[in-house]
Write an enzyme that holds these catalytic residues in place. Structure first.
Site, PDB file in Angstrom:
ATOM      1  N   LYS A 176      28.014  26.108  68.867  1.00  0.00           N
ATOM      2  CA  LYS A 176      29.502  25.095  68.817  1.00  0.00           C
ATOM      3  C   LYS A 176      30.740  25.735  68.312  1.00  0.00           C
ATOM      4  O   LYS A 176      30.702  26.036  66.916  1.00  0.00           O
ATOM      5  CB  LYS A 176      29.261  23.684  68.420  1.00  0.00           C
ATOM      6  CG  LYS A 176      30.450  22.868  68.924  1.00  0.00           C
ATOM      7  CD  LYS A 176      30.509  21.451  67.948  1.00  0.00           C
ATOM      8  CE  LYS A 176      31.285  21.717  66.698  1.00  0.00           C
ATOM      9  NZ  LYS A 176      32.751  22.135  67.272  1.00  0.00           N
ATOM     10  N   GLU A 184      29.486  29.086  54.612  1.00  0.00           N
ATOM     11  CA  GLU A 184      30.552  29.667  54.134  1.00  0.00           C
ATOM     12  C   GLU A 184      31.849  28.675  54.304  1.00  0.00           C
ATOM     13  O   GLU A 184      32.266  28.223  55.422  1.00  0.00           O
ATOM     14  CB  GLU A 184      30.665  30.870  54.995  1.00  0.00           C
ATOM     15  CG  GLU A 184      31.481  32.107  54.327  1.00  0.00           C
ATOM     16  CD  GLU A 184      33.066  32.072  54.615  1.00  0.00           C
ATOM     17  OE1 GLU A 184      33.603  31.340  54.229  1.00  0.00           O
ATOM     18  OE2 GLU A 184      33.297  33.089  55.351  1.00  0.00           O
ATOM     19  N   CYS A 218      39.716  33.047  55.772  1.00  0.00           N
ATOM     20  CA  CYS A 218      38.992  32.669  54.571  1.00  0.00           C
ATOM     21  C   CYS A 218      39.082  33.380  53.283  1.00  0.00           C
ATOM     22  O   CYS A 218      38.943  33.123  52.482  1.00  0.00           O
ATOM     23  CB  CYS A 218      37.687  32.531  54.955  1.00  0.00           C
ATOM     24  SG  CYS A 218      36.871  33.880  55.513  1.00  0.00           S
ATOM     25  N   GLU A 238      42.613  25.978  49.239  1.00  0.00           N
ATOM     26  CA  GLU A 238      42.628  26.766  50.308  1.00  0.00           C
ATOM     27  C   GLU A 238      43.836  26.286  51.075  1.00  0.00           C
ATOM     28  O   GLU A 238      43.409  25.546  52.040  1.00  0.00           O
ATOM     29  CB  GLU A 238      41.320  26.848  51.083  1.00  0.00           C
ATOM     30  CG  GLU A 238      41.293  28.050  51.834  1.00  0.00           C
ATOM     31  CD  GLU A 238      40.154  28.225  52.599  1.00  0.00           C
ATOM     32  OE1 GLU A 238      39.732  29.553  52.684  1.00  0.00           O
ATOM     33  OE2 GLU A 238      39.544  27.333  52.758  1.00  0.00           O
TER      34      GLU A 238
END
Length: 509
Positions: free
Chosen positions: A176, A251, A285, A386
């Site tokens: 997905k 991750e 990332c 982040e």
């Protein structure tokens, strides 16, 4: 509308009319790129069952490893053939530049080729049992049905990091992409089908993480979940998978330090700091969003960084003159803007950026100017979280120990870099940094053959490299006694004679 791929066929969603489609927008100008199907929970069940049957009854898990590698090579060849088409789709879907899209497709091709070559290189090993009458070996088998969920910033790349090793190991899977960027993954699945993957091996579902993703994670026929995305969703994935005792690979991003010593090559370090922070508008990332600069260099470095950041050209990713594209959505831009406002309130100094571009041609897109803050401390959300946008914070250090302390002052641990002309300092600092990848005098490159993943809250497990293949394999120990003899360990059991009468002491009565 047949955008779902289940058991070797392109099929429509089983959702109710009005709930079975999603509009995909171009982040450059909010124009409609496509309308695609949205899966329902029943489609998750269909895909999981197809993958389960393909695993237990289909040919793929039992296919010779070298032949599995050949399928991956054919996929790589098709990626080369359709490079421009895929790069264009990725640029339109994510807003990144066409040049970045081409790099992505080239990297994806290299990943498929790497795992094609690795597929048949590890058939297991013999284990010395310390007994000449025993043959003991460890073999590797596929885990089973894998649920692979990729993010929106690198939809094709991140999915390929999962797909290639999962296929090489002999698994079947449901995949997905993000609901925001599904188009390149649809095209990739078409290439996988063209390459000859058996029905049920790769099944594609589209839809939101809250609906389709969560149903994939909790489905009883799924054995492994690999997820790349944000830490909040990662926690939910991990908790949901725990109920079924599923294997999990996560991750979950990073808050990555880019440490610059005063003896670094100034021009090169500034150039790479720009790329580290603002490549793909910071939606990476491993972005170098925490710039940590030696005190004696700080002011000059920040001044030059700001000067160059102000000259970065924003625009349409398909325009060769564009250096930086938009953010992925209006909602995400709003989130980044909240971090910018909070940083100012917290006392950080805004050096440049922090606002939307004034160019009227960019008004319909989701743009933000590259943003630099100084006077930052690790307790500020803009430093700790982040942000995932074109925002870089700058901190100062006085000596090597303080540089390492600041670099490791994060809950994350995905990547980082150190810049210095002193090789000894570089090796010491890199060795002390608690991050899964550390670059020395460079930023952003990765290799298919080198593991990728993070320490701390950056996730669990590794992608790429030999460990990336191991994520999708089970180890089995097979112990064979080639000269079995009676053990006679239970004294109450005596052997029978040839006539069926009980013996004592080994002699017939």
């Amino acid at each position: 509308m047949k955008d779902l791929y289940i058991d070797g066929d392109w099929v429509a969603s089983s959702s109710e009319p009005g709930e079975d489609t999603r509009t995909v927008l171009n982040p450059y100008d909010s124009s409609v790129l496509a309308t695609v199907a949205e899966a329902a929970s029943a489609d998750v069940g269909r895909a999981a069952h197809a993958a389960r049957l393909a695993f237990h009854r289909g040919p793929w898990p039992a296919t010779v490893a070298g032949e599995r590698g050949e399928l991956l090579r054919r996929i790589a060849d098709l990626l080369v053939r359709d490079r421009e088409e895929l790069a264009r789709i990725e640029s339109l879907d994510t807003g990144k530049t066409l040049a970045e899209g081409r790099i992505d497709v080239d990297d994806i091709t290299a990943v498929f080729r790497y795992y094609a070559g690795l597929a048949d290189k590890d058939a297991g090993r013999l284990v010395d049992a310390g007994n000449p009458d025993v043959v003991s070996r460890v073999t590797y088998e596929p885990v089973g049905v894998c649920a692979l969920i990729a993010p929106w910033n690198y939809p094709l790349l991140q999915m390929s990091w999962k797909l290639a090793p999962a296929l090489a190991a002999g698994n079947t899977m449901i995949i997905k992409p993000s609901e925001l960027t599904p188009l390149s993954t649809i095209r990739l699945v078409a290439l996988i089908a063209e390459a000859g993957a058996p029905p049920g091996v790769v099944n594609l579902l589209l839809g939101s993480g809250a609906e389709v993703g969560s149903a994939m994670v909790t489905h009883p026929e799924v054995d492994l979940v690999s997820f790349t995305g944000g830490i909040a969703t990662g926690r939910k994935v991990m908790a949901a998978a725990a109920d079924g005792i599923k294997r999990v690979a996560l991750e979950l991003g990073g808050k990555n330090p880019n440490v610059v010593f005063a003896d670094a090559d100034f021009d090169t370090a500034v150039d790479y700091a720009l790329a580290a922070a603002f490549f793909h508008s910071g939606q990476v990332c491993s972005a170098g969003s925490r710039l940590i600069v030696e005190e004696s260099l700080h002011d000059d470095f920040v001044a030059e960084l700001a000067h160059r950041a102000e000259a970065i050209r924003l625009g349409n990713g398909l325009d060769p003159a564009t250096e930086c594209g938009p953010l992925i959505s209006a909602e995400h831009r709003d989130k980044v803007e909240r971090y910018i406002a909070q940083a100012i309130e917290d006392g950080a100094k805004l050096v440049t950026g922090g606002h939307r571009p004034e160019d009227p041609e960019l008004a319909d897109g989701f743009f933000l100017r590259p943003t630099i803050f100084t006077g930052c401390t690790s307790d500020m959300p803009v430093v700790a979280d982040e942000v995932f946008g074109p925002v870089v914070t700058v901190e100062r250090f006085r000596d090597e120990d303080e540089a390492v302390t600041l670099a490791n002052d994060t809950d994350y641990g995905l990547a980082g870099a150190v810049w210095t002309s002193d090789a000894s300092v570089a090796q010491r600092v890199a060795g002390r940094m608690r991050h899964g990848t550390v670059w020395i005098n460079d930023y952003h490159p990765y290799l298919p053959q080198a593991e990728w993943g993070g320490f701390g809250r950056s996730g669990i497990g590794r992608e790429l490299g030999a460990a990336g293949l191991d994520e999708y394999r089970e180890a089995k120990h097979i112990y064979q006694n080639i000269r079995p003899q009676p053990m006679r360990w239970f004294t109450g059991a005596e052997p029978l004679s040839e006539t069926g009468t009980r013996q004592k002491g080994g002699s017939p009565q």
